[in-house]
Design an enzyme around this catalytic site. Structure first.
Site, short mmCIF file in Angstrom:
data_model
loop_
_atom_site.label_atom_id
_atom_site.label_comp_id
_atom_site.label_asym_id
_atom_site.label_seq_id
_atom_site.Cartn_x
_atom_site.Cartn_y
_atom_site.Cartn_z
CG ASN A 157 -1.80 1.15 1.36
OD1 ASN A 157 -1.38 2.27 1.14
ND2 ASN A 157 -3.05 0.93 1.72
CG HIS A 160 0.73 6.34 4.89
ND1 HIS A 160 -0.15 7.36 5.16
CD2 HIS A 160 0.15 5.21 5.35
CE1 HIS A 160 -1.21 6.86 5.79
NE2 HIS A 160 -1.05 5.57 5.91
CG HIS A 163 -8.26 3.94 1.40
ND1 HIS A 163 -8.42 3.83 2.76
CD2 HIS A 163 -9.49 4.27 0.92
CE1 HIS A 163 -9.69 4.07 3.09
NE2 HIS A 163 -10.35 4.36 1.98
NE ARG A 213 -9.59 8.40 4.49
CZ ARG A 213 -9.86 7.57 5.50
NH1 ARG A 213 -9.16 6.48 5.69
NH2 ARG A 213 -10.85 7.85 6.32
NE ARG A 216 -7.75 11.34 5.69
CZ ARG A 216 -8.26 10.72 6.77
NH1 ARG A 216 -7.51 9.89 7.45
NH2 ARG A 216 -9.49 10.95 7.16
CD GLU A 233 -7.66 -0.11 1.75
OE1 GLU A 233 -6.54 -0.65 1.67
OE2 GLU A 233 -7.98 0.69 2.63
CB THR A 249 -9.65 1.51 7.56
OG1 THR A 249 -9.21 2.09 6.33
CG2 THR A 249 -11.00 0.86 7.37
CD GLU A 280 -7.38 -6.10 3.42
OE1 GLU A 280 -7.47 -5.88 2.20
OE2 GLU A 280 -6.80 -5.34 4.22
CG HIS A 322 -5.50 -1.79 9.49
ND1 HIS A 322 -4.95 -1.11 10.54
CD2 HIS A 322 -6.18 -0.88 8.75
CE1 HIS A 322 -5.31 0.16 10.46
NE2 HIS A 322 -6.04 0.34 9.38
N1 PXP Z 1 -6.22 -2.99 4.61
C1 PXP Z 1 -7.13 -2.00 4.74
C2 PXP Z 1 -8.55 -2.30 4.45
C3 PXP Z 1 -6.72 -0.70 5.13
O1 PXP Z 1 -7.65 0.27 5.25
C4 PXP Z 1 -5.36 -0.46 5.32
C5 PXP Z 1 -4.91 0.93 5.67
O2 PXP Z 1 -5.12 1.76 4.58
C6 PXP Z 1 -4.46 -1.52 5.16
C7 PXP Z 1 -4.92 -2.78 4.82
C8 PXP Z 1 -2.99 -1.33 5.34
O3 PXP Z 1 -2.75 -1.02 6.67
P1 PXP Z 1 -1.32 -0.49 7.10
O4 PXP Z 1 -1.11 0.79 6.37
O5 PXP Z 1 -1.47 -0.33 8.58
O6 PXP Z 1 -0.33 -1.54 6.71
#
Ligand code: PXP
Length: 245
Positions: free
Chosen positions: A11, A14, A47, A49, A53, A74, A105, A155, A194
């Site tokens: 992901n 960030h 993601h 949003r 952001r 996402e 999330t 998930e 997550h």
């Molecule tokens: N899965 C989902 C559904 C999420 O919302 C997120 C955070 O955007 C992640 C996985 C990844 O989480 P992390 O950034 O804490 O690894």
């Protein structure tokens, strides 16, 4: 016996957070997606949003068009997001609950209590050829509801497990194992994500039902210290070790 391979979806949200802090184009999440794939990632997650952001529409469009990857988009199950997904047709979409005030999330979808809009979103996305997963707590009732709605995957929310002190992780892990078994019994592919990090990936990756993990914040943070390619490779190594490969 080695288990089937488990996909690591990186992901890159960030990377966009850091870019947006200065309002320019650097660091670029599209470039991060490319680098993650070159380092051995199996897919990329973003993601998009409602408040944009971090990831923006153009980032998703560019990753879909320019990076050879399994893109997992996402998003909340809103009309706006479903229309974007149906236009871009990524291989996979993960539907998540979204509240403006949250930092990230915060919990799984309440599939059991959802109105008809969630089922309609699943139908439209699946009709566009997109694999739909629902982000849920590892609760068998929610997982069975996801299957009834026509999702192809769930998930499982690993946040409470990953954020617990090591000594308190046992019950969270037991719930995740129960959730993974419920997903398989319901005929769903099982993903997890997550909060996962080097110290928490092993037991999740060792669950035979889990086919994909989505990891963002830790890998992007760790990239500051060892570089993104090294962090992706190390995570892949831990996953392979946990799968017995
Ligand atoms: N899965 C989902 C559904 C999420 O919302 C997120 C955070 O955007 C992640 C996985 C990844 O989480 P992390 O950034 O804490 O690894």
């Amino acid at each position: 016996m080695p288990l089937t391979p488990l996909r690591l979806s990186v992901n890159v949200d960030h990377v966009a957070t850091l870019r947006n802090a200065r309002g320019g184009a650097f660091p670029c999440p599209v470039e991060a997606a490319r680098v993650a794939m070159e380092a051995g990632a199996d897919g990329v997650t973003v993601h998009l949003r409602e408040d944009r952001r971090h990831i923006r529409d153009r980032d998703v469009e560019r990753i879909a068009a320019e990076v050879e990857t399994r893109l997992n988009l996402e998003m909340a199950a809103t009309e706006e997001m479903v229309a974007i997904a149906c236009r871009l047709r990524p291989p996979a979409c993960c539907l998540v609950p979204e509240r403006r005030q949250e930092l990230t999330t915060e919990g799984g979808l309440d599939v059991l209590g959802a109105g008809p809009a969630l089922g309609e979103a699943v139908r439209r996305l699946a009709g566009a050829g997109i694999e739909v997963s629902l982000f849920v707590e590892p609760d068998p009732a929610q997982i069975e509801a996801a299957a009834r709605l026509g999702a192809q995957a769930v998930e499982l929310h690993t946040g409470p497990y990953a954020e617990a002190p090591e000594a308190a992780r046992g019950p969270h892990l037991a719930r995740l194992r129960q959730g993974a078994a419920a997903a398989r019994a319901a005929g769903l592919a099982c993903h997890a994500g997550h909060g996962l990090a080097y110290d928490s990936i092993g037991p999740v990756a060792a669950m035979p039902e889990v086919e994909e993990v989505s990891i963002g914040h830790f890998l992007v943070g760790q990239a500051l210290f060892e570089g993104l390619p090294a962090a992706v490779r190390r995570m892949k190594g831990l996953i392979a070790a946990a799968r017995g490969g």
